[in-house]
Write a protein that holds these residues in place. Sequence first.
Motif, short mmCIF file in Angstrom:
data_model
loop_
_atom_site.label_atom_id
_atom_site.label_comp_id
_atom_site.label_asym_id
_atom_site.label_seq_id
_atom_site.Cartn_x
_atom_site.Cartn_y
_atom_site.Cartn_z
N GLU A 303 0.84 -1.21 0.00
CA GLU A 303 0.00 0.00 0.00
C GLU A 303 0.87 1.26 0.00
O GLU A 303 0.55 2.24 -0.68
CB GLU A 303 -0.93 0.00 1.22
N VAL A 307 0.59 4.48 -2.68
CA VAL A 307 0.34 5.86 -2.23
C VAL A 307 1.52 6.76 -2.61
O VAL A 307 1.34 7.89 -3.09
CB VAL A 307 0.07 5.89 -0.71
N GLU A 310 1.31 7.61 -6.23
CA GLU A 310 0.21 8.57 -6.49
C GLU A 310 0.65 9.98 -6.12
O GLU A 310 0.44 10.92 -6.88
CB GLU A 310 -1.02 8.20 -5.63
N GLU A 311 1.25 10.12 -4.95
CA GLU A 311 1.61 11.46 -4.48
C GLU A 311 2.75 12.05 -5.33
O GLU A 311 2.73 13.24 -5.64
CB GLU A 311 1.99 11.44 -2.99
N TYR A 325 2.49 11.60 1.42
CA TYR A 325 2.54 10.13 1.48
C TYR A 325 2.57 9.67 2.93
O TYR A 325 1.78 8.83 3.36
CB TYR A 325 3.76 9.67 0.68
N ARG A 328 -0.70 10.12 4.75
CA ARG A 328 -1.74 9.13 4.42
C ARG A 328 -1.44 7.76 5.01
O ARG A 328 -2.34 6.96 5.19
CB ARG A 328 -1.87 8.99 2.89
N ARG A 329 -0.19 7.46 5.28
CA ARG A 329 0.19 6.10 5.68
C ARG A 329 0.45 5.91 7.18
O ARG A 329 0.33 4.80 7.68
CB ARG A 329 1.48 5.68 4.94
#
Length: 371
Positions: A303, A307, A310-311, A325, A328-329
């Motif tokens: 995951e 992410v 994406e970022e 990042y 979000r994690r």
Amino acid sequence: MNSLNILVVGGGIGGLSAAIALRRAGHGVTVIEKDPSWSVYGVGIIQQSNVVRAMDQLGVIDTFLGAASGFDAVEIYVPDGTRVARVPTPALVEGKPSNVGIGRRALQKVLGDSARDLGAKIRLGLTAVTLDQDGEGVTVRFSDRGEEHYDVVVGADGIYSQTRAMILPDAEKPEFTGQAVWRYNFPRPEGLDALHVYNGPTGVGLVPMSADLMYMYATTPEPGNPRYPSEGLAARMREKLAAAAPQIRALADQITEDEGVVYRPLEAMMVHGPWHKGRVVLLGDAVHATTPHLGQGAGMAIEDAIVLAEELTAREAPEEAFEAYRARRYERCRYIVDASLAICHGQIGKGPAVDNHTATAEMFAVVSKPI
Ligand SMILES: Cc1cc2nc3c(=O)[nH]c(=O)nc-3n(C[C@H](O)[C@H](O)[C@H](O)COP(=O)(O)OP(=O)(O)OC[C@H]3O[C@@H](n4cnc5c(N)ncnc54)[C@H](O)[C@@H]3O)c2cc1C
């Protein structure tokens, strides 16, 4: 879109997932892996519903499921061998199994082949010796004396990450938890269509990993972190299972090959501060290594990779992307490390006992949320 030239340090589960996600987003990717033979030990790994979803996001779900064995339930057994529950597990990708077991070698092949097919360069037997940052990127000197400049370096080099030591020398270090895991492969018995979990002082699991194979894990207290010589490992594992449920003791009689036993002391670590410095960022076990009690370590690394890609793709400035990042994690990874450690500590009397069943249901609720 911002197309970057990216070096990924570490060709494990997290590094290869990053290579796939970054290539799909149009970035140039080189992966360096220190092991010249790129070997992986031969037992399996549990990948739960969020990983099935992540494989879909990475665009590799068909090859992944083709190499794995899907199941949609977890069966819970008490120490005398009685089954007390069969808990259905929710699928996150319609029409696909909710969880899988997969051989670690098979998983590496799926991820490695996909990364290569997408154009990632993979260089074996190589490490980064120095990382020199100049504000615009990183000049990397390699162990073969080569040198290259990259826009970004991703450290996916595992729990003893050299990259972490280079950029965050004061970060948290892995700590031995007091437990270890013993693993062994067996022919898959007819009718084994779920993960079987045996509760007790020695936690045991049976995990289907292909049409004909399953593996057993046994989690044992190992005070003082003893080292066992390879010779005699099969006998040691049989001894550890001497008080297990009758069906597990029957399987234990088949543990005869010392080379087939994979023994691993359990360590854990969470980096609570930043996960990057300048243009170098970390993912997977390099920043959050968990014990396997919730079967989510590799899931978190995969995951992270999605992410991060994406970022990096959505933002102009890599350092802003790294902060977004981590934001979000961090909570999800911290939760997995803490909740897994709580089960571990409960099992060895270092903390209150945790009901595995409840903890697993809570974990599924957390990881089913979007990443
Ligand atoms: C006993 C046990 C059971 C587990 N079971 C599960 C499970 O069922 N499900 C699950 O999701 N997770 C499980 N995990 C956790 C999972 O294995 C890890 O979380 C996952 O492998 C982390 O991936 P990674 O890519 O971050 O690191 P790794 O898989 O450790 O990969 C790191 C890679 O980097 C390479 N490398 C290291 N140093 C360098 C360097 N200096 N330069 C270049 N390359 C380097 C290594 O050779 C390796 O290939 C388990 C862990 C343990 C210990």
